[in-house]
Design a protein around this motif. Structure first.
Motif, PDB file in Angstrom:
ATOM      1  N   VAL A  76      62.056  17.835  15.529  1.00  0.00           N
ATOM      2  CA  VAL A  76      61.380  18.028  16.816  1.00  0.00           C
ATOM      3  C   VAL A  76      59.950  18.517  16.677  1.00  0.00           C
ATOM      4  CG1 VAL A  76      63.615  18.561  17.841  1.00  0.00           C
ATOM      5  CG2 VAL A  76      62.073  20.428  17.190  1.00  0.00           C
ATOM      6  N   LYS A  77      59.540  18.836  15.472  1.00  0.00           N
ATOM      7  CA  LYS A  77      58.203  19.374  15.246  1.00  0.00           C
ATOM      8  C   LYS A  77      57.138  18.412  15.764  1.00  0.00           C
ATOM      9  CE  LYS A  77      57.956  21.619  11.527  1.00  0.00           C
ATOM     10  NZ  LYS A  77      57.926  21.983  10.081  1.00  0.00           N
ATOM     11  N   GLY A  78      56.208  18.947  16.534  1.00  0.00           N
ATOM     12  CA  GLY A  78      55.154  18.146  17.113  1.00  0.00           C
ATOM     13  C   GLY A  78      55.490  17.573  18.472  1.00  0.00           C
ATOM     14  N   ARG A  79      56.757  17.624  18.856  1.00  0.00           N
ATOM     15  CA  ARG A  79      57.187  17.087  20.141  1.00  0.00           C
ATOM     16  C   ARG A  79      57.711  18.169  21.080  1.00  0.00           C
ATOM     17  NH1 ARG A  79      61.413  13.848  20.399  1.00  0.00           N
ATOM     18  NH2 ARG A  79      62.408  14.624  18.485  1.00  0.00           N
ATOM     19  N   PHE A  80      58.363  19.178  20.529  1.00  0.00           N
ATOM     20  CA  PHE A  80      58.943  20.254  21.329  1.00  0.00           C
ATOM     21  C   PHE A  80      58.118  21.518  21.174  1.00  0.00           C
ATOM     22  CE2 PHE A  80      63.681  18.783  21.357  1.00  0.00           C
ATOM     23  CZ  PHE A  80      63.276  17.520  21.778  1.00  0.00           C
ATOM     24  N   THR A  81      58.115  22.340  22.210  1.00  0.00           N
ATOM     25  CA  THR A  81      57.446  23.628  22.178  1.00  0.00           C
ATOM     26  C   THR A  81      58.347  24.695  22.776  1.00  0.00           C
ATOM     27  OG1 THR A  81      55.252  22.602  22.400  1.00  0.00           O
ATOM     28  CG2 THR A  81      55.421  24.957  22.852  1.00  0.00           C
ATOM     29  N   ILE A  82      58.605  25.740  22.002  1.00  0.00           N
ATOM     30  CA  ILE A  82      59.380  26.862  22.504  1.00  0.00           C
ATOM     31  C   ILE A  82      58.424  27.982  22.905  1.00  0.00           C
ATOM     32  CG2 ILE A  82      59.716  27.898  20.211  1.00  0.00           C
ATOM     33  CD1 ILE A  82      62.503  28.799  21.164  1.00  0.00           C
ATOM     34  N   SER A  83      58.740  28.649  23.992  1.00  0.00           N
ATOM     35  CA  SER A  83      57.927  29.758  24.462  1.00  0.00           C
ATOM     36  C   SER A  83      58.827  30.767  25.161  1.00  0.00           C
ATOM     37  CB  SER A  83      56.817  29.272  25.403  1.00  0.00           C
ATOM     38  OG  SER A  83      57.362  28.629  26.543  1.00  0.00           O
ATOM     39  N   ARG A  84      58.250  31.901  25.525  1.00  0.00           N
ATOM     40  CA  ARG A  84      59.036  32.917  26.216  1.00  0.00           C
ATOM     41  C   ARG A  84      58.147  33.754  27.119  1.00  0.00           C
ATOM     42  NH1 ARG A  84      61.759  36.500  21.748  1.00  0.00           N
ATOM     43  NH2 ARG A  84      62.223  37.919  23.501  1.00  0.00           N
ATOM     44  N   ASP A  85      58.771  34.305  28.129  1.00  0.00           N
ATOM     45  CA  ASP A  85      58.117  35.223  29.043  1.00  0.00           C
ATOM     46  C   ASP A  85      58.957  36.490  29.036  1.00  0.00           C
ATOM     47  OD1 ASP A  85      57.127  36.719  31.171  1.00  0.00           O
ATOM     48  OD2 ASP A  85      56.708  34.951  32.391  1.00  0.00           O
ATOM     49  N   ASN A  86      58.490  37.494  28.323  1.00  0.00           N
ATOM     50  CA  ASN A  86      59.277  38.706  28.150  1.00  0.00           C
ATOM     51  C   ASN A  86      59.451  39.489  29.452  1.00  0.00           C
ATOM     52  OD1 ASN A  86      59.707  38.298  25.395  1.00  0.00           O
ATOM     53  ND2 ASN A  86      57.817  39.364  24.820  1.00  0.00           N
TER      54      ASN A  86
ATOM     55  N   ALA B 163      63.301  32.257  28.139  1.00  0.00           N
ATOM     56  CA  ALA B 163      62.781  31.370  27.107  1.00  0.00           C
ATOM     57  C   ALA B 163      62.710  29.956  27.654  1.00  0.00           C
ATOM     58  CB  ALA B 163      63.657  31.408  25.860  1.00  0.00           C
ATOM     59  N   PHE B 164      61.803  29.172  27.102  1.00  0.00           N
ATOM     60  CA  PHE B 164      61.600  27.814  27.562  1.00  0.00           C
ATOM     61  C   PHE B 164      61.594  26.861  26.371  1.00  0.00           C
ATOM     62  CE2 PHE B 164      59.281  30.768  30.234  1.00  0.00           C
ATOM     63  CZ  PHE B 164      59.738  30.450  31.506  1.00  0.00           C
ATOM     64  N   LEU B 165      61.928  25.625  26.642  1.00  0.00           N
ATOM     65  CA  LEU B 165      61.795  24.572  25.652  1.00  0.00           C
ATOM     66  C   LEU B 165      61.198  23.354  26.338  1.00  0.00           C
ATOM     67  CD1 LEU B 165      62.351  23.810  22.670  1.00  0.00           C
ATOM     68  CD2 LEU B 165      64.469  22.730  23.474  1.00  0.00           C
ATOM     69  N   GLN B 166      59.940  23.090  26.041  1.00  0.00           N
ATOM     70  CA  GLN B 166      59.266  21.913  26.562  1.00  0.00           C
ATOM     71  C   GLN B 166      59.499  20.765  25.590  1.00  0.00           C
ATOM     72  OE1 GLN B 166      57.534  21.385  29.529  1.00  0.00           O
ATOM     73  NE2 GLN B 166      57.601  19.265  28.830  1.00  0.00           N
ATOM     74  N   MET B 167      60.088  19.684  26.074  1.00  0.00           N
ATOM     75  CA  MET B 167      60.443  18.555  25.237  1.00  0.00           C
ATOM     76  C   MET B 167      59.646  17.334  25.677  1.00  0.00           C
ATOM     77  SD  MET B 167      64.586  19.105  25.016  1.00  0.00           S
ATOM     78  CE  MET B 167      64.775  18.922  26.792  1.00  0.00           C
ATOM     79  N   ASN B 168      58.806  16.848  24.799  1.00  0.00           N
ATOM     80  CA  ASN B 168      57.979  15.682  25.070  1.00  0.00           C
ATOM     81  C   ASN B 168      58.350  14.548  24.132  1.00  0.00           C
ATOM     82  OD1 ASN B 168      56.450  17.161  27.006  1.00  0.00           O
ATOM     83  ND2 ASN B 168      55.114  17.954  25.378  1.00  0.00           N
ATOM     84  N   SER B 169      57.929  13.349  24.500  1.00  0.00           N
ATOM     85  CA  SER B 169      58.188  12.158  23.689  1.00  0.00           C
ATOM     86  C   SER B 169      59.649  12.064  23.291  1.00  0.00           C
ATOM     87  CB  SER B 169      57.290  12.154  22.447  1.00  0.00           C
ATOM     88  OG  SER B 169      55.921  12.200  22.800  1.00  0.00           O
ATOM     89  N   LEU B 170      60.510  12.216  24.254  1.00  0.00           N
ATOM     90  CA  LEU B 170      61.945  12.258  23.983  1.00  0.00           C
ATOM     91  C   LEU B 170      62.462  10.920  23.478  1.00  0.00           C
ATOM     92  CD1 LEU B 170      63.030  14.459  26.981  1.00  0.00           C
ATOM     93  CD2 LEU B 170      63.503  14.963  24.578  1.00  0.00           C
ATOM     94  N   ARG B 171      63.436  11.004  22.601  1.00  0.00           N
ATOM     95  CA  ARG B 171      64.063   9.845  21.991  1.00  0.00           C
ATOM     96  C   ARG B 171      65.559   9.872  22.260  1.00  0.00           C
ATOM     97  NH1 ARG B 171      61.349  11.558  16.232  1.00  0.00           N
ATOM     98  NH2 ARG B 171      59.161  11.114  16.780  1.00  0.00           N
ATOM     99  N   PRO B 172      66.225   8.721  22.202  1.00  0.00           N
ATOM    100  CA  PRO B 172      67.675   8.706  22.409  1.00  0.00           C
ATOM    101  C   PRO B 172      68.420   9.646  21.468  1.00  0.00           C
ATOM    102  CG  PRO B 172      66.828   6.484  22.536  1.00  0.00           C
ATOM    103  CD  PRO B 172      65.677   7.352  22.103  1.00  0.00           C
ATOM    104  N   GLU B 173      67.932   9.830  20.259  1.00  0.00           N
ATOM    105  CA  GLU B 173      68.589  10.728  19.315  1.00  0.00           C
ATOM    106  C   GLU B 173      68.454  12.201  19.692  1.00  0.00           C
ATOM    107  OE1 GLU B 173      65.006   8.933  16.980  1.00  0.00           O
ATOM    108  OE2 GLU B 173      66.378   8.320  18.582  1.00  0.00           O
ATOM    109  N   ASP B 174      67.630  12.507  20.685  1.00  0.00           N
ATOM    110  CA  ASP B 174      67.544  13.866  21.205  1.00  0.00           C
ATOM    111  C   ASP B 174      68.688  14.180  22.166  1.00  0.00           C
ATOM    112  OD1 ASP B 174      65.123  14.600  19.849  1.00  0.00           O
ATOM    113  OD2 ASP B 174      63.990  13.461  21.349  1.00  0.00           O
ATOM    114  N   THR B 175      69.454  13.176  22.529  1.00  0.00           N
ATOM    115  CA  THR B 175      70.586  13.373  23.428  1.00  0.00           C
ATOM    116  C   THR B 175      71.575  14.360  22.815  1.00  0.00           C
ATOM    117  OG1 THR B 175      70.398  11.192  24.452  1.00  0.00           O
ATOM    118  CG2 THR B 175      72.545  12.264  24.544  1.00  0.00           C
ATOM    119  N   ALA B 176      71.880  15.416  23.552  1.00  0.00           N
ATOM    120  CA  ALA B 176      72.759  16.461  23.044  1.00  0.00           C
ATOM    121  C   ALA B 176      73.018  17.490  24.129  1.00  0.00           C
ATOM    122  CB  ALA B 176      72.130  17.146  21.823  1.00  0.00           C
ATOM    123  N   VAL B 177      73.967  18.361  23.859  1.00  0.00           N
ATOM    124  CA  VAL B 177      74.122  19.570  24.651  1.00  0.00           C
ATOM    125  C   VAL B 177      73.234  20.629  24.017  1.00  0.00           C
ATOM    126  CG1 VAL B 177      75.679  21.368  25.461  1.00  0.00           C
ATOM    127  CG2 VAL B 177      76.456  18.993  25.370  1.00  0.00           C
TER     128      VAL B 177
END
Length: 122
Positions: free
Chosen positions: A66-76, A81-95
């Motif tokens: 996921v490096k370069g496509r996803f970004t994790i962040s947080r607001d204390n 916590a957040f996970l921004q997911m860009n350029s998603l692919r079918p293989e990203d399908t998951a729980v």
């Protein structure tokens, strides 16, 4: 005892974006401290895998997948916590599962969210 409530999952087309949120809350009283947080995922028929981590001070790490496509962040201040997911692919399908270490009074323990479905169509 801490609950991690995930939100923001759903269905998106390949190449699209999706954002996940994970809010921590105490069943009774308040959370004394929220430490390492992370996102895991479990694709269909596969084992659970680590996606991204973020420390209390904001230091992040990502899996190669996921490096370069996803970004994790947080607001204390919001205990979220957040996970921004860009350029998603079918293989990203998951729980996707939120993970956090939280402290109630003097007890510091790991907690898991219930998981939220992310489906990426071809």
């Amino acid at each position: 005892q801490v609950h991690l409530l995930e939100s923001g999952g759903g269905l998106v087309q390949s190449g699209g974006s999706l954002s996940l949120s994970c809010k921590a809350s105490a069943v009774r009283g308040g959370i004394s401290g929220l430490y390492n947080m992370a996102w895991y995922r479990q694709p269909p028929g596969k084992q659970r895998e680590l996606v991204a981590t973020i420390s209390r001070d904001g230091t992040t790490s990502y899996s190669d997948a996921v490096k370069g496509r996803f970004t994790i962040s947080r607001d204390n201040t919001r205990l979220t916590a957040f996970l921004q997911m860009n350029s998603l692919r079918p293989e990203d399908t998951a729980v996707y599962y939120c993970y956090a270490e939280a402290r109630i009074h003097f007890s510091r323990d790991p907690y898991w969210g219930q998981g939220i479905q992310v489906t990426v169509s071809p």
